[in-house]
Each structure stands twice: as C-alpha cells, then as structure tokens.
Motif scaffolding. Sequence first.
Motif: not given
Length: 399
Positions: A239-240, A242-243
Amino acid sequence: MKVRLLSRTVWVLALVSLFADIASEMLYPIMPVYLRSIGFSVLLIGVLEGVAQATAGLSKGYFGRLSDRTGQRLPFIRWGYLLAAVSKPMLALSPLPLWVFGSRTLDRFGKGLRTGARDALLSDEATPQTKGRVFGFHRAMDTLGACIGPGIALLYLYLQPGKYTPLFYMAFVPGLASVLLIYLLREKRRPAKVSPRGSKYNFLDFLSYWRESPAAYRRLLVGLLLFALFNSSDFFLLLRMKEAGLDDTYVIGLYIFYNLVYALSSFPMGIAADKWGLKPIYLMGLGLFAAVYLGMALTLRMEVYLVLILAYGLFAAATEGVSKAWITNICAPRDTATAIGTYTAFESIATLGASALAGLLWQLYGPATTFAASGILAILVVVYLAFSVKSPVTQSSSS
C-alpha cells in the motif's frame, strides 16, 4: 558416515510449498487493491490480516502439539494444504465482509493445521549442523513460488487490467497440485505420547509447553515475539508503494523482485547460518528490516524503493528459516512440532495486534509514522537478542 544434506522428503516438501505458494502469491499482491475495490478501509484490511494470522497461529499451536502427541505428520500436512487450496476460489464468490473474513481465515487455518507437522518433518530430515540449509532450501523453493505466482498475476493483469476475480479461480490449480504431491511422501509412525490419566486436551493446551520448555527457548521467544508485535503484514508495504504513485505493474513487479531476492538468498543464508552461527545471521536480518522500514518512512522515490526491497528480501532470507532452525536446535526432537507451533501461535497473536495497530497508526498519523515506529523498535530487539540470548549449541562436525 556421510549424511545426505537434502533427502527425498525435503525435496518433495519443497515442491509442495512451491506450488502452494504459487497459488497464494498469485493473489497476495492484488489483495490490498481488490479489498479496497470492494469497500474495505485500510484499518479493516489490517484487522482482516490480523484475525487471519491469529487464527493460523492458534491452530499452529494446537495442531503442532497434537502432531507430537499422536506421532503423525502427514494427515495434518495433507488437510492443511487442501483447506488452503479450497479457500482461494471462495474469496471471489462474494464481496460481503463476513464471507471474505471467513474465506481468508479458512486459508490461514489450513496453514496452521500443516505448519508444525511439516516443519517437524523437515527437522527430522536434518542434523543440528544442517538445520540452516534444510530450512533455507525449503524457504527458497517456497519463495520461488512467490516469484512465479505474482508473475502469472502480472501477465494476466497486463492482458485483463482491473479484472481481479478470475485470478482467484486460477489459483486453485497450483493449490490442488500441492495437495497431490503430498501423496508421494511416506512417514515412519512415531509412538504416540502417553498422557496422564484423566487429562483432557483442549485447543489451548499447547500453552503448557511454555512452562515445560527450556529457559533458552523462552528467552529466544521473548525477542522473536517483541519483533512480531510491530512486524505488520506486508500488505502495508504494498500500500505504501501504491499510494506513492506506483501503478499495479510496478507494485507487483517490485513484489516479484522481493521474492526473487528472498528465494535466491534463502539457501545461501542457511548455509552461512550453519557455518557462522544462527544468531549472527538472524541479527543481521533484523538490522536490514530496521533500515528498510526507516527508509520507507523517509522516502517516496521509486529508485530508493528498489534498494529497500532488495534489502527486505535479504532480511526475510536471514530470519524466516533461520528462526525455525534456531528453535529446533533448542527444543527436544520429540517436541519439535509443539515448539514451533507454540512460537507461531504467539507470533500470530502478536501479528494480530501489529497489523491492527499499523492500520490505526496509518489512518491517524500517516504511513511515515507507521514505518518509523517499526524501524526503531526493531533496533531495540536487536539489542535485546544480542545481549540476552545465547547462540544455540550444536555439536561440531569435527567433534
């Protein structure tokens, strides 16, 4: 007498894990994105992973001790891999949170059912001087599946972008192959343990091993579990990235790269641990973890992520198989499945808190705080293990 380092049983178990991990890792890198697409928040993703890992851990403790008590390994291994295979297509049948929780938990229950018995069978195939390489080789083959699986997912999403559901059905095929391979194994039946008259065996009975275990085992577990308390799911790493602006292709590509490093370095790390000591290699791995998480807190640059993911693969190779080898060299052979099951049970409970806490910190203070906290605490665990826990004693091959 010359001892064969990698027996037929080790090879078959390695192939079983290879195919099972192809199935799991086809889905793992797309799971956070899929869950967000069906309405899961980051906090709910953290709770989902925590509950799933806690289920796996508690069942590892129970079934590890039951495997030692009954003197059997293969029934636990077969059923564990079968449940995991069946759970894959189930995840895509409904987006309802309760169904997703149930399907993911079934997958982790299967992992709990098989892990202690499988690792005990691996330990039986090694000597104290070869534990590192046996567990390292198994981990290498397992992680090779974690390279192939995301590769299949990457190719599929290139051809069918955004269509995640068919992957869950495709993952059943390698999962079933892993189950069929288990029937190539044979085991020598061990005598069942004699329980005191009138004693009953309940789901949490494995907790009594904490009192029965050697002091060295308890000291080691304190350090391992302190680390588990802030080693949250790898979902947060994905997620890190991806964001930070990376698209699905780059995220999955970096995940494949991580697993490739992990797979290629696990066996050499195991050999190094046998040669130079399990403790130094494990502490080196924790140092790499601290560097990676502090780096994730401080940067959003893709080229830096490449270096951090390389280091993260080396961390995993230096800790996963090595920690199990360390445990099996401390405990008595008759308690191997129980010792590993008890450790992984406590570890999974800690992971429940770690993933939920990481999700909460992320939501309240952002990803930088989440990763910085884990990096700093990892350094403290290195200090504890360095000064409080001795290296396991093994007989030298020359003695």
